[in-house]
Design a protein around this motif. Structure first.
Motif, PDB file in Angstrom:
ATOM      1  N   ALA B  34       0.842  -1.195   0.000  1.00  0.00           N
ATOM      2  CA  ALA B  34       0.000   0.000   0.000  1.00  0.00           C
ATOM      3  C   ALA B  34       0.879   1.247   0.000  1.00  0.00           C
ATOM      4  O   ALA B  34       2.044   1.201   0.413  1.00  0.00           O
ATOM      5  N   TYR B  36       0.765   5.472   1.103  1.00  0.00           N
ATOM      6  CA  TYR B  36       0.081   6.495   1.894  1.00  0.00           C
ATOM      7  C   TYR B  36       0.717   7.854   1.641  1.00  0.00           C
ATOM      8  O   TYR B  36       1.908   7.948   1.360  1.00  0.00           O
ATOM      9  N   GLN B  38       1.173  11.576   3.635  1.00  0.00           N
ATOM     10  CA  GLN B  38       1.036  12.248   4.926  1.00  0.00           C
ATOM     11  C   GLN B  38       1.479  13.694   4.825  1.00  0.00           C
ATOM     12  O   GLN B  38       2.585  13.979   4.363  1.00  0.00           O
ATOM     13  N   ALA B  43      -2.804  12.759   9.951  1.00  0.00           N
ATOM     14  CA  ALA B  43      -2.678  11.311   9.837  1.00  0.00           C
ATOM     15  C   ALA B  43      -2.418  10.929   8.380  1.00  0.00           C
ATOM     16  O   ALA B  43      -2.805  11.653   7.457  1.00  0.00           O
ATOM     17  N   PRO B  44      -1.767   9.812   8.166  1.00  0.00           N
ATOM     18  CA  PRO B  44      -1.582   9.320   6.789  1.00  0.00           C
ATOM     19  C   PRO B  44      -2.926   9.060   6.111  1.00  0.00           C
ATOM     20  O   PRO B  44      -3.933   8.783   6.760  1.00  0.00           O
ATOM     21  N   LEU B  46      -4.599   6.768   2.915  1.00  0.00           N
ATOM     22  CA  LEU B  46      -4.384   5.654   1.996  1.00  0.00           C
ATOM     23  C   LEU B  46      -4.622   6.108   0.565  1.00  0.00           C
ATOM     24  O   LEU B  46      -5.674   6.665   0.233  1.00  0.00           O
ATOM     25  N   TYR B  49      -3.786   0.460  -2.703  1.00  0.00           N
ATOM     26  CA  TYR B  49      -3.630  -0.825  -2.040  1.00  0.00           C
ATOM     27  C   TYR B  49      -3.492  -1.916  -3.096  1.00  0.00           C
ATOM     28  O   TYR B  49      -3.740  -1.670  -4.279  1.00  0.00           O
ATOM     29  N   GLN B  55      -7.435   3.801  -4.101  1.00  0.00           N
ATOM     30  CA  GLN B  55      -8.439   3.913  -3.056  1.00  0.00           C
ATOM     31  C   GLN B  55      -9.539   4.867  -3.510  1.00  0.00           C
ATOM     32  O   GLN B  55      -9.280   5.864  -4.195  1.00  0.00           O
ATOM     33  N   TYR B  87       4.670   7.186   1.973  1.00  0.00           N
ATOM     34  CA  TYR B  87       5.174   5.955   2.579  1.00  0.00           C
ATOM     35  C   TYR B  87       4.585   4.745   1.863  1.00  0.00           C
ATOM     36  O   TYR B  87       3.385   4.719   1.562  1.00  0.00           O
ATOM     37  N   GLN B  89       3.960   0.556   2.397  1.00  0.00           N
ATOM     38  CA  GLN B  89       3.786  -0.385   3.500  1.00  0.00           C
ATOM     39  C   GLN B  89       3.486  -1.749   2.929  1.00  0.00           C
ATOM     40  O   GLN B  89       2.585  -1.895   2.092  1.00  0.00           O
TER      41      GLN B  89
END
Lengths: 122, 106
Positions: B34, B36, B38, B43-44, B46, B49, B55, B87, B89
Motif C-alpha cells: 500500500a 500512503y 502524509q 494522519a496518513p 491511503l 492498495y 483507493q 510511505y 507499507q
C-alpha cells in the motif's frame, strides 16, 4: 462515515505502562470485515507499525515491540486498546489508531484517528 | 523480517511534473503493498492498495505498479496539494512501513 478517536494520558513516566484507547464511531468494531491497528510516529521521523487486532481477538505485533505490547477489543464500548509496558523516552511519539480491511494482505488502512501525542518523561 | 526501502528519500519538483517514487522489498511480497500520503500534523491517507488499486476518492493522477520486490508510485501531474511525504507499507503478517519520501516544492 466511520471515525476513530484516540484517547489516553499525554504524559507517562519512564518504566510505567502507556495505555491508549481508540473509540470507533458510526461503525461496529465487531465486524469481521475489518481489523484495528496502532501505528506511532516520533517527532520528525517515519511511521512505525505497532500491531493489529482482529474482531476475533487474534493479534499480530511488531516483533521489536512484541514483549511489551498488548492489544484488546471491547465490543461493548466499541473500542480497542493499546498497552505498552516499561516505556522509555524512545516511546515518545504521536500514536495513531487505524482501521484496515480484510484480507489484511490486500487492503491498506483506510480510516485513521487524528493521533495523540504521548510523552515519556519523569 | 521484510524490510522496505524507498528512493529517493527526498524529491524536489514543480507543479505539473511527473513524479515517480520507488519502494523495494527485501524479499518478494507479491502485490501486498500500500501507499500512503502524509501531510505535516495530519494522519496518513491511503492512496493505493494491492500495489495498483486506487483507493476510493483518490485522484486518478496517482497510480501504483509493481509486484514481487519492486514497486512504484507515480503522480502524473503534480498538484500543489500533493506536496507531502509518501510511505509504502507491505501488508503481510508484520507490515512495516518504508522510510518515506518527502516531495517538496522546487
Amino acid at each position: 462515515q466511520v471515525q476513530l478517536q484516540e484517547s489516553g494520558p499525554g504524559l507517562v513516566k519512564p518504566s510505567q505502562t502507556l495505555s491508549l484507547t481508540c473509540t470507533v464511531s458510526d461503525g461496529s468494531i465487531s465486524s469481521g470485515t475489518y481489523y484495528w491497528s496502532w501505528i506511532r510516529q516520533p517527532a520528525g521521523k517515519g511511521l512505525e507499525w505497532i500491531g493489529r487486532i482482529f474482531s476475533s481477538g487474534t493479534t499480530n505485533y511488531n516483533p521489536s515491540l512484541k514483549s511489551r505490547v498488548t492489544m484488546s477489543v471491547d465490543t461493548s464500548k466499541n473500542q480497542f486498546s493499546l498497552k505498552l509496558s516499561s516505556v522509555t523516552a524512545a516511546d515518545t511519539a504521536v500514536y495513531y489508531c487505524a482501521r484496515g480491511s480484510t484480507p489484511y494482505y490486500y487492503y491498506g488502512m483506510d480510516v485513521w484517528g487524528q493521533g495523540t501525542t504521548v510523552i515519556v518523561s519523569s | 523480517d521484510i524490510q522496505l526501502t524507498q528512493s529517493p528519500s527526498f524529491l524536489s519538483a514543480s507543479v505539473g511534473d511527473r513524479v515517480t517514487i520507488t519502494c523495494r522489498a527485501s524479499q518478494g511480497i507479491s502485490s501486498y503493498l500500500a501507499w500512503y500520503q502524509q501531510k505535516p500534523g495530519k494522519a496518513p491517507k491511503l492512496l493505493i492498495y494491492a500495489a495498483s488499486t486506487l483507493q476510493s476518492g483518490v485522484p486518478s493522477r496517482f497510480s501504483g505498479s509493481g509486484s514481487g520486490t519492486e514497486f512504484t508510485l507515480t503522480i502524473s501531474s503534480l498538484q500543489p496539494e500533493d506536496f507531502a511525504t509518501y510511505y509504502c507499507q507491505q501488508l503481510d503478517t508484520y507490515p512495516p512501513f518504508g522510510p518515506g519520501t518527502k516531495v517538496d516544492i522546487k
